[in-house]
Motif scaffolding. Structure first.
Motif, PDB file in Angstrom:
ATOM      1  N   HIS A   1      -7.807  -3.023 -52.258  1.00  0.00           N
ATOM      2  CA  HIS A   1      -7.463  -2.689 -50.877  1.00  0.00           C
ATOM      3  C   HIS A   1      -8.580  -3.049 -49.906  1.00  0.00           C
ATOM      4  N   ARG A   2      -9.805  -3.131 -50.418  1.00  0.00           N
ATOM      5  CA  ARG A   2     -10.967  -3.303 -49.542  1.00  0.00           C
ATOM      6  C   ARG A   2     -12.026  -4.142 -50.239  1.00  0.00           C
ATOM      7  N   VAL A   3     -12.677  -5.001 -49.454  1.00  0.00           N
ATOM      8  CA  VAL A   3     -13.805  -5.799 -49.925  1.00  0.00           C
ATOM      9  C   VAL A   3     -14.949  -5.569 -48.953  1.00  0.00           C
ATOM     10  N   GLU A   4     -16.115  -5.278 -49.494  1.00  0.00           N
ATOM     11  CA  GLU A   4     -17.281  -4.979 -48.668  1.00  0.00           C
ATOM     12  C   GLU A   4     -18.388  -5.979 -48.961  1.00  0.00           C
ATOM     13  N   ALA A   5     -19.047  -6.458 -47.891  1.00  0.00           N
ATOM     14  CA  ALA A   5     -20.195  -7.359 -48.026  1.00  0.00           C
ATOM     15  C   ALA A   5     -21.388  -6.706 -47.340  1.00  0.00           C
ATOM     16  N   ASN A   6     -22.485  -6.601 -48.052  1.00  0.00           N
ATOM     17  CA  ASN A   6     -23.717  -6.051 -47.495  1.00  0.00           C
ATOM     18  C   ASN A   6     -24.695  -7.201 -47.312  1.00  0.00           C
TER      19      ASN A   6
ATOM     20  N   TYR B   1      -7.921 -13.628 -54.014  1.00  0.00           N
ATOM     21  CA  TYR B   1      -7.957 -13.208 -55.413  1.00  0.00           C
ATOM     22  C   TYR B   1      -8.150 -11.688 -55.501  1.00  0.00           C
ATOM     23  N   ALA B   2      -9.081 -11.172 -54.698  1.00  0.00           N
ATOM     24  CA  ALA B   2      -9.353  -9.727 -54.715  1.00  0.00           C
ATOM     25  C   ALA B   2      -8.116  -8.928 -54.317  1.00  0.00           C
ATOM     26  N   PHE B   3      -7.433  -9.371 -53.274  1.00  0.00           N
ATOM     27  CA  PHE B   3      -6.293  -8.615 -52.770  1.00  0.00           C
ATOM     28  C   PHE B   3      -5.013  -8.858 -53.561  1.00  0.00           C
ATOM     29  N   TYR B   4      -4.723 -10.107 -53.869  1.00  0.00           N
ATOM     30  CA  TYR B   4      -3.419 -10.434 -54.461  1.00  0.00           C
ATOM     31  C   TYR B   4      -3.423 -10.458 -55.986  1.00  0.00           C
TER      32      TYR B   4
ATOM     33  N   ASP C   1      -5.898  -5.904 -42.753  1.00  0.00           N
ATOM     34  CA  ASP C   1      -6.503  -6.813 -41.780  1.00  0.00           C
ATOM     35  C   ASP C   1      -6.500  -8.265 -42.266  1.00  0.00           C
ATOM     36  N   TRP C   2      -6.159  -8.460 -43.517  1.00  0.00           N
ATOM     37  CA  TRP C   2      -6.165  -9.801 -44.107  1.00  0.00           C
ATOM     38  C   TRP C   2      -4.805 -10.475 -43.997  1.00  0.00           C
TER      39      TRP C   2
ATOM     40  N   VAL D   1     -14.778 -18.519 -50.138  1.00  0.00           N
ATOM     41  CA  VAL D   1     -14.762 -17.063 -50.002  1.00  0.00           C
ATOM     42  C   VAL D   1     -13.366 -16.598 -49.589  1.00  0.00           C
ATOM     43  N   ARG D   2     -12.675 -17.382 -48.774  1.00  0.00           N
ATOM     44  CA  ARG D   2     -11.293 -17.051 -48.423  1.00  0.00           C
ATOM     45  C   ARG D   2     -10.432 -16.964 -49.700  1.00  0.00           C
ATOM     46  N   LEU D   3     -10.611 -17.903 -50.613  1.00  0.00           N
ATOM     47  CA  LEU D   3      -9.874 -17.873 -51.881  1.00  0.00           C
ATOM     48  C   LEU D   3     -10.273 -16.653 -52.722  1.00  0.00           C
TER      49      LEU D   3
END
Length: 170
Positions: free
Chosen positions: A118-123, A110-113, A168-169, A104-106
């Motif tokens: 700018h933002r990732v949300e987990a519900n 991937y999402a950011f770079y 924050d990342w 998930v860190r990777l």
């Protein structure tokens, strides 16, 4: 530090590996995740990964390249929002060993770079303590509680809303 996993986008040939993981882990995932459980659904998932608003990422073991988990970035928005929803699950045989933290860190990198989000949300359902502990380790912030947020297995389920921004990342 060398990682035990890497991520990659799925190919058409991955449907059998995914199907095997899903079927083997079905009881373990219940009631949190309901991944595709037949050949056509797995192929449909792989096809969905070609959509602009969805990135399916396979988490693979670095030693043997086998699929051991999945991280999905869905409902990807650009422009002023630059957001995606994160979902993930692990093969039952690799649960509790830290593989998902690495994978998930990777996926977040991937999402950011790569995607420039700018933002990732987990519900996450409040009772899913393993998943909540994972996002806490990755520095997500709890933003709220959503009653009857998603219909899962025929029932509307409450979810906690966790988010991480690029600032924050880094």
């Amino acid at each position: 530090m060398s990682l035990r996993v890497f991520i990659r986008r799925p190919t058409a040939e991955d449907y059998q590996g995914l199907l095997s993981l899903h079927q083997r882990s079905q009881d373990f995932h219940f009631p949190w995740v309901f991944p595709p459980l037949n050949e056509q659904e797995c192929k449909d998932y792989i096809n969905r990964c070609q959509n602009e608003d969805f990135e399916g990422l396979l988490i693979c073991h670095s030693t043997n390249n086998k699929i051991i988990g999945v991280a999905n970035l869905s409902q990807i928005f650009y422009r002023a929002f630059q957001n995606a929803y994160l979902g993930y699950y692990v093969d039952v045989n690799f649960a509790g060993q830290g593989f998902m933290s690495e994978g998930v860190r990777l996926a977040i990198d991937y999402a950011f770079y790569t995607l420039g989000l700018h933002r990732v949300e987990a519900n996450i359902q409040p009772e899913n303590t393993a998943s909540i502990n994972l996002v806490k380790r990755l520095r997500f912030t709890k933003e709220g509680f959503s009653q009857r947020y998603l219909k899962i297995n025929g029932e509307w389920r409450d979810h906690e809303r966790w988010a991480l921004t690029f600032e924050d990342w880094v």
